[in-house]
Design an enzyme around this catalytic site. Structure first.
Site, PDB file in Angstrom:
ATOM      1  N   TYR A 241      35.777   3.834   7.263  1.00  0.00           N
ATOM      2  CA  TYR A 241      36.758   4.088   6.209  1.00  0.00           C
ATOM      3  C   TYR A 241      38.135   3.787   6.761  1.00  0.00           C
ATOM      4  O   TYR A 241      38.489   4.261   7.842  1.00  0.00           O
ATOM      5  CB  TYR A 241      36.676   5.549   5.764  1.00  0.00           C
ATOM      6  CG  TYR A 241      37.675   5.969   4.706  1.00  0.00           C
ATOM      7  CD1 TYR A 241      38.727   6.832   5.024  1.00  0.00           C
ATOM      8  CD2 TYR A 241      37.564   5.526   3.398  1.00  0.00           C
ATOM      9  CE1 TYR A 241      39.641   7.230   4.049  1.00  0.00           C
ATOM     10  CE2 TYR A 241      38.481   5.925   2.418  1.00  0.00           C
ATOM     11  CZ  TYR A 241      39.515   6.774   2.757  1.00  0.00           C
ATOM     12  OH  TYR A 241      40.435   7.167   1.802  1.00  0.00           O
TER      13      TYR A 241
ATOM     14  N   ASP B  25      41.146   0.888  14.257  1.00  0.00           N
ATOM     15  CA  ASP B  25      41.702   1.892  13.356  1.00  0.00           C
ATOM     16  C   ASP B  25      41.525   3.245  14.067  1.00  0.00           C
ATOM     17  O   ASP B  25      40.447   3.837  14.029  1.00  0.00           O
ATOM     18  CB  ASP B  25      40.982   1.862  12.013  1.00  0.00           C
ATOM     19  CG  ASP B  25      41.484   2.971  11.101  1.00  0.00           C
ATOM     20  OD1 ASP B  25      41.051   3.017   9.930  1.00  0.00           O
ATOM     21  OD2 ASP B  25      42.293   3.807  11.559  1.00  0.00           O
TER      22      ASP B  25
ATOM     23  N   LYS C 199      47.493  11.012  11.275  1.00  0.00           N
ATOM     24  CA  LYS C 199      47.013  12.364  11.597  1.00  0.00           C
ATOM     25  C   LYS C 199      47.765  13.016  12.760  1.00  0.00           C
ATOM     26  O   LYS C 199      48.871  13.536  12.580  1.00  0.00           O
ATOM     27  CB  LYS C 199      45.501  12.315  11.859  1.00  0.00           C
ATOM     28  CG  LYS C 199      44.680  11.872  10.622  1.00  0.00           C
ATOM     29  CD  LYS C 199      43.207  11.810  10.913  1.00  0.00           C
ATOM     30  CE  LYS C 199      42.432  11.138   9.799  1.00  0.00           C
ATOM     31  NZ  LYS C 199      42.170  12.002   8.639  1.00  0.00           N
TER      32      LYS C 199
END
Ligand code: KE4
Length: 432
Positions: free
Chosen positions: A149, A244, A272
């Site tokens: 994702y 990623d 994050k």
């Protein structure tokens, strides 16, 4: 009415009202507990390794707002730094020295990053890095991996993980074919499949983007040689390798998975942890590539709140805390204790299970496994995962509400928390 042993009256009232106001009652799909069933809890406040819901129930938290709370929620030093920054303003929309400070910390920490651009989410970072890959190589096609994702931008919603997998969506309506026709997919850990795609699409592939340790199909680490193989293949075909690290960055190691595994991609996305709980994303990499980004170069990307002083402050303080000696040894030790304990208890109580951990990231599948890719992960007993999740929740342990997510520990989790979690897991698994 959900049959639950804990009082969730207020959560239910608030969530019922939310469903009239917001699609599914949430600001992000995975929070709706669709795949695990039952009533989502409505948070009231968080501290360290713990959450309190609006009914006053306390939980040990292994979601950590999906990764940012690696130092524990509301760390006093982060909060103090934010209070100070608040007095000077919440957003400038102009350069601030804080961006320099966090940029230098990211550049010093992440092996591939010589230059960095801050944005406001991981999705934005991945969108921008895709545009940059295509501009730099003058090629259009990309390779992503099933179950990975990279945020919700159109071109990534092809066999995506996280909430897309959780909801079993066949990708998403509203995404035009033109947006995904250049997105090629391969099974994670399958180098032969990637080789074949490069052969079939000679000189057309801009690059390969992946989660170097998958967290959005459940926890799936790279097989030995996989990352090295991708590095060689992309070099061989004049394509870019993009990690990623929105989830793995500063979690798998201070320098991310690329430091842990000794593989240097050309570009990296982050999010994050570098925002310490405030909205931040970033992308960075080789100077010759990043110099194409406006206004230094022609590739456009922008954002009103990018690099805002509050998010920069929270990120700077969080990384300072992570730099302390022994940080990653501690995270690895307590997470290993948790993951190994869960697997042992599952075995002792007769449940087929597999999984593991790397540093402060872990996962458990209810299947004998092994799980090397998303197809393997989908063989796991997701219904049993739902019952496990509910059982843990009702006994004060908050796990990610989806089989297709990873678990996160923090510096605030103690041995006692782990032991308490394992005791609860034994009770729940014995009853399943
Ligand atoms: P955001 O746009 O949610 O900040 O980042 C997107 C993203 C990109 N890349 C990776 C590897 C990610 O894990 C994410 C977001 N992670 C999910 C949890 N698996 C965020 C939680 C949610 O969607 O609510």
């Amino acid at each position: 009415m959900v049959n639950t042993t804990i009082k969730t009256t207020k959560s239910q009232e608030i969530f019922a009202a939310a469903q009239n106001l917001m699609p599914g009652g949430v600001s992000s799909p995975v929070r709706a507990f669709k795949s695990v069933g039952g009533q989502p809890i409505v948070f009231d406040h968080v501290k360290g390794a713990y959450i309190w819901d609006v009914d006053g129930n306390q939980y040990i938290d292994y979601v950590g707002t999906w990764g940012p709370a690696i130092c524990g929620h509301t760390h006093p030093e982060v909060i103090a730094a934010l209070h100070e920054a608040l007095e000077k303003g919440t957003s400038f929309g102009a350069p601030s020295v804080l961006e320099n400070v966090l940029a230098e910390m990211v550049i010093d920490a992440v092996p591939s990053i010589e230059m960095v651009r801050f944005v406001n989410s991981g999705t934005e970072a991945c969108m921008a890095v895709l545009r940059l890959m295509r501009a730099f190589t003058n090629r259009e096609k990309i390779i992503k991996f099933e179950g990975c994702y990279h945020g919700h931008a159109d071109m990534f919603l092809v066999k995506a993980g996280s909430g897309v997998a959780t909801l079993g969506l066949p990708d998403s309506p509203g995404v035009p074919k033109s947006a995904t026709s250049s997105t090629l997919t391969a099974p994670f850990n399958d180098l032969e499949a990637v080789k074949a795609l490069f052969e079939e699409n000679r000189d057309q592939i801009a690059g390969v983007i992946l989660e170097p340790v998958v967290g959005n199909a459940g926890f799936i680490p790279p097989d030995a040689g996989f990352l090295e193989g991708l590095r060689e293949l992309t070099h061989e075909h004049g394509a870019l390798l993009v990690f990623d690290e929105v989830m793995t960055g500063f979690r798998i190691a201070y320098g991310g998975a690329q430091e842990k595994f000794g593989i240097t991609p050309d570009l990296t996305t982050l999010g994050k942890v570098i925002g310490g709980g405030l909205p931040v994303g970033a992308y960075g990499g080789r100077r010759d590539i990043m110099s194409m980004i406006a206004p230094a170069g022609p590739v456009y990307q922008a954002g009103t709140l990018s690099g805002n002083p509050l998010a920069m402050t929270a990120g700077i303080k969080t990384l300072e805390l992570l730099q302390k000696p022994g940080t990653y040894e501690y995270l690895d030790r307590i997470t290993q204790k948790l993951a190994a304990g869960l697997l042992q208890i599952a075995q002792e109580t007769g449940h087929a299970a597999c999984g593991g951990q790397i540093s402060a990231m872990f996962g458990l599948f209810f299947t004998s496994g092994p799980v090397h890719n998303y197809e393997d992960a989908k063989k796991s007993d997701t219904a049993k995962f739902g019952r496990f999740h509910r059982g843990m929740l009702e006994r004060g342990v908050y796990l990610a509400p989806s089989q297709f997510e990873a678990g996160f520990t923090s510096l605030a989790h103690t041995d006692e928390d782990i032991e308490q979690t394992l005791a609860v897991a034994r009770e729940v698994l014995s009853s399943l």
